[in-house]
Scaffold this active site. Structure first.
Site, PDB file in Angstrom:
ATOM      1  N   ASP A 490       0.988  -1.445   0.097  1.00 25.95           N
ATOM      2  CA  ASP A 490      -0.153  -0.228  -0.250  1.00 25.95           C
ATOM      3  C   ASP A 490       0.921   1.589   0.433  1.00 25.95           C
ATOM      4  O   ASP A 490       2.182   1.164   0.813  1.00 25.95           O
ATOM      5  CB  ASP A 490      -1.101  -0.160   1.238  1.00 25.95           C
ATOM      6  CG  ASP A 490      -1.900   1.184   1.230  1.00 25.95           C
ATOM      7  OD1 ASP A 490      -2.836   1.073   0.485  1.00 25.95           O
ATOM      8  OD2 ASP A 490      -2.230   1.849   2.263  1.00 25.95           O
ATOM      9  N   ASP A 690      -1.052  -0.569   5.903  1.00 30.51           N
ATOM     10  CA  ASP A 690      -1.272  -0.189   7.418  1.00 30.51           C
ATOM     11  C   ASP A 690      -2.856   0.039   7.370  1.00 30.51           C
ATOM     12  O   ASP A 690      -3.431   0.359   9.019  1.00 30.51           O
ATOM     13  CB  ASP A 690      -1.113   0.412   7.547  1.00 30.51           C
ATOM     14  CG  ASP A 690      -1.148   1.671   7.044  1.00 30.51           C
ATOM     15  OD1 ASP A 690      -1.982   1.802   5.745  1.00 30.51           O
ATOM     16  OD2 ASP A 690      -0.487   2.842   7.203  1.00 30.51           O
ATOM     17  N   ASP A 694      -7.178  -2.031   3.283  1.00 28.85           N
ATOM     18  CA  ASP A 694      -6.766  -3.544   3.375  1.00 28.85           C
ATOM     19  C   ASP A 694      -6.217  -4.712   4.441  1.00 28.85           C
ATOM     20  O   ASP A 694      -5.994  -5.868   3.908  1.00 28.85           O
ATOM     21  CB  ASP A 694      -5.168  -3.048   3.943  1.00 28.85           C
ATOM     22  CG  ASP A 694      -4.069  -1.215   3.693  1.00 28.85           C
ATOM     23  OD1 ASP A 694      -4.663  -1.217   1.893  1.00 28.85           O
ATOM     24  OD2 ASP A 694      -3.879  -1.157   3.662  1.00 28.85           O
TER      25      ASP A 694
END
Length: 802
Positions: A490, A690, A694
């Protein structure tokens, strides 16, 4: 509150893939997801699904009433007496509403409630996680059994091992009583503390299969049975089996230690399962408990979330969570969608824009129309994705079960052959020799070292990883991490710091940077918007005092304005500039586009209707990220960026870091699809993120890696947590996993080597030529030596360089 026009814009409503599309309960109008329906029935060739048995009964009593073209669903017809039934549990249920449980390793096993798999003995898990506190009765039971087993096993183990230490001599009377002490203490360990293992072994036998519990039950049972006979009927054994103290050496300590070690493993496994469940409970907690419904006459009332129907008008006030999925009907707001997209900058919402349940309305007030409720909401579907992905895990236990599948029958066959051979060809008393040697085969094959092989390596490796800032959740993570060849990362909070900062100040000739920043910070003072916070923090860092602003006004979707020192000041996007009369931005428009391509969010400043400059805010790349990407490439790992941010910003970051592939503007279910696509190509994929958004992808990947600086949900969904949020920890985790798996393989070789050498000797192959039988004392020493070898080898992992 500032309402900047963030690059990502107003995102479309999510559309997660479902096995079956949601339908409407014809009685009450509630949206029902067919697999979770409380009941279904077919009328006139059409199948109808119901949210509760109450609605089903009403429909079956008078179908025509609810299927005619003029029929209108009864509002809240299933409330009141059926309130408990009306709550939509995300777990797959049967028509009676009972949650279904399944085995992660054998999905064909489906049970109406908690229990253990009859094939492999693993604990069953809910097919879809549920809200509320998880039932930890099994964990409490296993913990209680482990404590009792540990207390009783310790003296038996010490009494058996001390005489093997050179120079240690115990009193003769104590050694003569050792077998009796072992019998008294080991019996409750084997048959009370270890009883669940015997139950699972019997279940496997009924299903004509063998697993680790078969091996444990067979070995501990044989060890206890042999030792009990040796204690209570020692005179039936040949003279050569009697030791210097006049007793027959026994295996009580082996049986007790094995049971205690396996109980420890069960406690650790159940604790890990509870932690995984905490991730889902945290996701479910994102939804509010109530919603504020606006009635036809404008009257408002707070109602339980499960009473919201499709089409209801709901009021969302400042600071409140959006209750369900829907569209804005009246008013406007600025919604924090970070739980969904991972991006820190809230998104303006106006009439017609989609909003998602669980997101937070930071400022403004609006009325929304509910479009998806219950199990059809994005949040509920994210929960299902996490649950499905977590169940798809293949535990390292499967390796042991594969071994047990052939090892157990082989050992049993050798024991039977041994018994038959000694009965036919053995000396007198043939029955005693046959029984002793057959049991010796079972005992020497008892999986003491095998049971330690993986847990010891994993325990040491987990401790070594923790000291290096890499937290490993379980053994199966290490198994998969070894073969890792692709890392999906990410952007926000993983590659970058996740906190916007002021990085650019570009004034016109009429202003200095300090003056431009004073005006911008003055307008943003008191705002909670992330951009405003970044500008104010930038002024603080540069020791610039914000200008005093009067007549502050926020313009939805454009920006803010006010008066400072009798001058009209405005800050916002290009539309705001045009509204203020500053239509000709000239070179600033070109420069703004360049900054956006560099990953910055740009806002303009106008004074008295003329452009005064621009301000650029960006999320800086972590200082450790470039080195992390280089290390991953050096290790032959492909790096893919997957982000909810816009493509221009994502590609700017990727270009700086040399990332191999970029997927931007993606939403949670698209992240899951990308993970599954790469896995379908044969890649072993790790997902590093995080945020809550996700979580499904972290669970769907072969290995989920969470930043320790991120959300609790991300960390609970992941198999690896990098405490410092440093992506270089991925390389450390991969190095650690490779060393650990090599260590486990070495331990398995040690364990099987002793068994392969010990079984033939125990069977008596050396007796015809040398007159040698395997002494119980030697067998105990060999078993201990195998365990010591495994432990010593595992401890070498403490010295590995990460």
């Amino acid at each position: 509150m500032t309402t900047h026009n963030h690059n990502s814009g107003n995102r479309p409503a999510l559309s997660l893939p479902l096995a079956q599309e949601p339908t409407i309960d014809p009685v009450c109008g509630m949206t029902v997801y067919p697999p979770t329906a409380a009941g279904s029935t077919t009328h006139a060739g059409t199948t109808y699904h119901f949210c509760s048995r109450h609605c089903l009964a009403k429909f079956e009593a008078d179908p025509a009433r609810f299927t005619s073209s003029t029929s209108v669903p009864e509002a809240h017809s299933c409330c009141g007496g059926a309130k408990a039934e009306h709550q939509h549990s995300p777990a797959t249920t049967d028509p009676t509403g009972a949650a279904k449980y399944t085995c992660p390793m054998h999905p064909e096993v489906v049970n109406d409630g908690p229990g253990t798999c009859p094939k492999c003995g693993m604990a069953l898990e809910p097919m879809v996680p549920q809200a509320g506190e998880e039932d930890d009765s099994e964990l409490r039971d296993m913990r209680r059994r482990f404590v009792v087993a540990g207390v009783l096993t310790l003296p038996v183990f010490v009494l058996a091992m001390l005489p093997m230490i050179p120079g240690v001599h115990l009193p003769h009377a104590l050694m003569q009583a050792a077998n009796g002490i072992g019998l008294v203490l080991a019996t409750p360990v084997v048959f009370w503390a270890g009883w669940p293992f015997f139950v699972r072994a019997i279940q496997a036998l009924r299903n004509r299969t063998a697993n680790m519990f078969t091996l444990i039950a067979l070995g501990t049972g044989a060890a206890w049975a042999y030792s009990t006979v040796a204690t209570l009927a020692a005179d039936t054994f040949p003279a050569e089996f009697v030791d210097a103290h006049g007793t027959i050496p026994t295996y009580f300590e082996a049986a007790a230690v094995i049971v205690t070690l396996v109980l420890l493993g069960q406690v650790l496994e159940l604790r890990a399962r509870r932690s995984t469940g905490a991730a889902v409970r945290a996701l479910l907690a994102l939804a509010p408990a109530t919603a504020r419904r606006v009635g036809p006459g404008g009257a408002e009332e707070d109602i339980p979330l499960n009473h919201v129907h499709v089409g209801d008008k709901l009021r969302v006030r400042p600071g409140e969570k959006v209750p369900v999925d829907g569209t804005v009907a009246e008013g406007s707001g600025v919604v924090d969608e970070s739980m969904l997209t991972g991006e820190p900058i809230p998104v303006p919402k106006q009439s017609g824009d989609a909003v998602t349940g669980g997101t937070v309305n930071a400022t403004g007030s609006f009325v929304m129309t509910a479009t998806n409720v219950g199990s059809a909401t994005v949040l509920a579907r994210i929960v299902r994705l996490v649950g499905e992905a977590q169940r798809s895990r293949v535990p390292i236990q499967k390796l042991v079960d594969r071994v047990a599948a052939w090892f157990v029958p082989a050992v049993a066959a050798v024991a039977v052959l041994t018994f038959g051979a000694w009965m036919i060809f053995g000396p007198t008393p043939a029955l005693t020799y046959a029984l002793v040697n057959a049991v010796a085969v079972l005992i020497v094959a008892c999986p003491c070292a095998l049971g330690l092989a993986a847990p010891m390596s994993v325990t040491v490796a987990v401790g070594r990883g923790a000291s290096a800032g890499v937290l490993i959740r379980s053994a199966d993570v290490l198994e998969r991490m070894e073969k890792l060849d692709t890392v999906i990362v990410d952007k926000t909070g993983t590659l970058t710091e996740g906190k916007p900062r002021l990085v650019t100040l570009l004034p016109t000739r009429e202003f200095t940077e300090v003056e431009l920043l004073r005006l911008a910070a003055g307008l943003e003072r008191g705002s909670e918007h992330p951009l405003a916070a970044a500008i104010l923090k930038g002024a603080q860092d540069r020791v610039v005092t914000p200008a005093a602003v009067e007549g502050f006004e926020s313009v939805a979707g454009k920006g803010v304005r006010g008066r400072a020192a009798d001058r009209r000041v405005a800050l916002g996007n290009q539309a705001m500039m045009e509204a203020e009369g500053a239509r000709d931005l000239g070179a600033f428009a070109t420069r703004a586009e360049e900054l956006r391509r560099d990953g910055q969010t740009v806002v303009f400043v106008a004074v008295d209707g003329k452009a005064a400059g621009l301000v650029g805010v960006a999320d800086p790349i972590k200082t450790t990220t470039p080195d992390a990407v280089k290390q991953l490439h050096a290790a032959g790992v492909r790096v893919v960026m997957l982000t909810g941010d816009n493509r221009a910003t994502a590609e700017a970051v990727a270009k700086k870091l040399g990332i191999d592939e970029v997927l931007a503007d993606v939403l949670p279910e698209q992240k899951v699809e990308a993970v599954r696509r790469l896995r379908a190509e044969g890649r072993v994929v790790a997902m590093a993120g995080d945020g809550v958004n996700d979580a499904p992808a972290l669970a769907a990947a072969d290995v989920g890696i969470a930043m320790g600086t991120g959300t609790d949900v991300a960390m609970e969904s992941a198999g690896v947590t990098l405490v410092k949020g440093d992506l270089r920890g991925v390389v450390k985790a991969r190095t650690l996993s490779r060393a650990t798996m090599q260590n486990i393989r070495q331990n398995l070789i040690f364990a099987f080597a002793y068994n392969l050498l010990g079984v033939p000797v125990a069977a008596g192959v050396l007796y015809p030529a040398f007159g040698l039988l395997l002494s119980p004392m030697i067998a105990a020493a060999a078993m201990s030596l195998s365990s010591v070898s495994v432990i010593a080898n595992a401890l070498r992992l403490r010295a590995i360089k990460l």
